[in-house]
Scaffold this motif. Structure first.
Motif, PDB file in Angstrom:
ATOM      1  N   GLY A  13       0.845  -1.306   0.084  1.00  0.00           N
ATOM      2  CA  GLY A  13       0.131   0.136  -0.106  1.00  0.00           C
ATOM      3  C   GLY A  13       0.708   1.273   0.136  1.00  0.00           C
ATOM      4  O   GLY A  13       0.493   2.116  -0.627  1.00  0.00           O
ATOM      5  N   TRP A  14       1.835   1.072   0.623  1.00  0.00           N
ATOM      6  CA  TRP A  14       2.727   2.388   0.857  1.00  0.00           C
ATOM      7  C   TRP A  14       3.439   2.497  -0.735  1.00  0.00           C
ATOM      8  O   TRP A  14       3.696   3.743  -0.962  1.00  0.00           O
ATOM      9  CB  TRP A  14       3.843   2.284   1.874  1.00  0.00           C
ATOM     10  N   VAL A  15       4.088   1.328  -1.019  1.00  0.00           N
ATOM     11  CA  VAL A  15       4.383   1.557  -2.516  1.00  0.00           C
ATOM     12  C   VAL A  15       3.659   2.282  -3.337  1.00  0.00           C
ATOM     13  O   VAL A  15       4.287   2.870  -4.146  1.00  0.00           O
ATOM     14  CB  VAL A  15       5.024   0.295  -2.867  1.00  0.00           C
ATOM     15  N   ILE A  16       2.496   1.632  -3.545  1.00  0.00           N
ATOM     16  CA  ILE A  16       1.623   2.420  -4.442  1.00  0.00           C
ATOM     17  C   ILE A  16       1.189   3.706  -4.201  1.00  0.00           C
ATOM     18  O   ILE A  16       1.131   4.428  -5.216  1.00  0.00           O
ATOM     19  CB  ILE A  16       0.119   1.394  -4.415  1.00  0.00           C
ATOM     20  N   ALA A  17       1.360   4.105  -3.119  1.00  0.00           N
ATOM     21  CA  ALA A  17       0.643   5.309  -2.471  1.00  0.00           C
ATOM     22  C   ALA A  17       1.770   6.435  -2.749  1.00  0.00           C
ATOM     23  O   ALA A  17       1.573   7.533  -3.032  1.00  0.00           O
ATOM     24  CB  ALA A  17       0.299   5.531  -1.017  1.00  0.00           C
ATOM     25  N   SER A  18       3.200   5.913  -2.894  1.00  0.00           N
ATOM     26  CA  SER A  18       4.244   6.613  -3.109  1.00  0.00           C
ATOM     27  C   SER A  18       4.359   7.476  -4.378  1.00  0.00           C
ATOM     28  O   SER A  18       4.763   8.510  -4.523  1.00  0.00           O
ATOM     29  CB  SER A  18       5.629   6.085  -2.750  1.00  0.00           C
ATOM     30  N   TYR A  19       3.656   6.854  -5.291  1.00  0.00           N
ATOM     31  CA  TYR A  19       3.684   7.232  -6.670  1.00  0.00           C
ATOM     32  C   TYR A  19       2.826   8.433  -6.592  1.00  0.00           C
ATOM     33  O   TYR A  19       3.033   9.779  -7.215  1.00  0.00           O
ATOM     34  CB  TYR A  19       3.059   6.177  -7.668  1.00  0.00           C
ATOM     35  N   SER A  20       1.687   8.570  -5.965  1.00  0.00           N
ATOM     36  CA  SER A  20       0.646   9.577  -5.977  1.00  0.00           C
ATOM     37  C   SER A  20       1.199  10.699  -5.034  1.00  0.00           C
ATOM     38  O   SER A  20       1.039  11.937  -5.439  1.00  0.00           O
ATOM     39  CB  SER A  20      -0.738   9.233  -5.421  1.00  0.00           C
TER      40      SER A  20
END
Length: 269
Positions: free
Chosen positions: A77-84
């Motif tokens: 979840g943190w990996v995906i959120a880091s893009y945004s």
């Protein structure tokens, strides 16, 4: 008046300085070819950016498990959120940068950041430890590189006449959509699904993804010229304020990703 209107509609917004209108100077053939060469390069840039995003999107979790078995769904979840998060931070910065400097500077820097981030992502398996944190950094850098969307739109709007602008904006969205379509189709390996597949869930996800990209394409196509027309914003204001809007959307995306992570834990128990 009609003749003056038609003449003004054929004039690009960009002159020698950002925001200038050179009504009394006819566009030369060399200048015409030069600005359309730049616009087509931006088409290619947006297409490749979308291809890179869509190729990576579906493989993040298997790749993360492969390079670092200690990573769990919470870290995903943190990996995906880091893009945004990266896009949220970079969008207003690139927008402000382009207000005071030539637009090519933030565009070139953002492309270089994206290239570096993709290279880092490709070699995440090499470090002996902490691979999942390198992925977190790589995704964040990719988000920073994607913060140039408002600048790309603003440049295209400024480099085209009123008659050219709508089709040019639509072409950018089309290139992005083609990237999203062709990216997942570039793999040669097909994974065999295990267990029963919830067909309703699959259809619902595809419909939601289609609606999301449809709204995204609509927003990306008309946001810059629409805000300039509705609020009488200058090109500099449109870049800055639209960058802030994209940053706010990035915050919303981060909150949603984190919320999905928490809800998935709750309902999985």
């Amino acid at each position: 008046m009609a003749g003056l209107r038609n003449e003004s509609e054929q004039e690009p917004l960009l002159g020698d300085t950002p925001g200038s209108r050179e009504w009394d100077i006819l566009e030369t053939e060399e200048h015409y070819k030069s600005r359309w060469r730049s616009i087509r390069i931006l088409y290619l840039t947006m297409f490749l950016s979308s291809v890179g995003f869509s190729v990576v999107m579906m493989s993040i979790w298997p790749y993360l498990q492969k390079i670092d078995p200690t990573a769990d769904t919470s870290f995903l979840g943190w990996v995906i959120a880091s893009y945004s998060l990266g896009q949220m931070v970079a969008s207003p910065i690139f927008g402000l940068w382009s207000n005071y400097r030539p637009r090519k500077e933030p565009l070139i820097v953002s492309i270089l950041i994206s290239v570096a981030a993709n290279c880092l992502y490709a070699y995440l398996h090499i470090p002996a430890s902490h691979n999942k944190y390198y992925m977190l950094v790589a995704r964040g850098l990719l988000g920073i590189g994607a913060g140039n969307v408002a600048v790309v739109r603003s440049y295209t709007a400024g480099a085209t006449s009123l008659q050219e602008r709508t089709s040019s904006m639509a072409n950018i969205s089309m290139c992005q959509a083609l990237g999203f379509i062709l990216g997942p189709a570039s793999t040669d390996e097909a994974q065999v699904p295990q267990g029963n597949i919830d067909q309703v869930a699959v259809v619902a996800i595809n419909v939601l993804f289609f609606v999301t990209l449809f709204i995204f394409a609509l927003f990306e196509t008309i946001i810059t010229p629409l805000t300039m027309d509705m609020y009488a914003w200058t090109q500099e204001q449109a870049v800055l304020y639209n960058g802030i809007i994209l940053a706010a959307l990035g915050v919303e995306a981060v909150v949603i990703f984190l919320g999905v992570k928490l809800l998935s834990k709750k309902f999985a128990q």
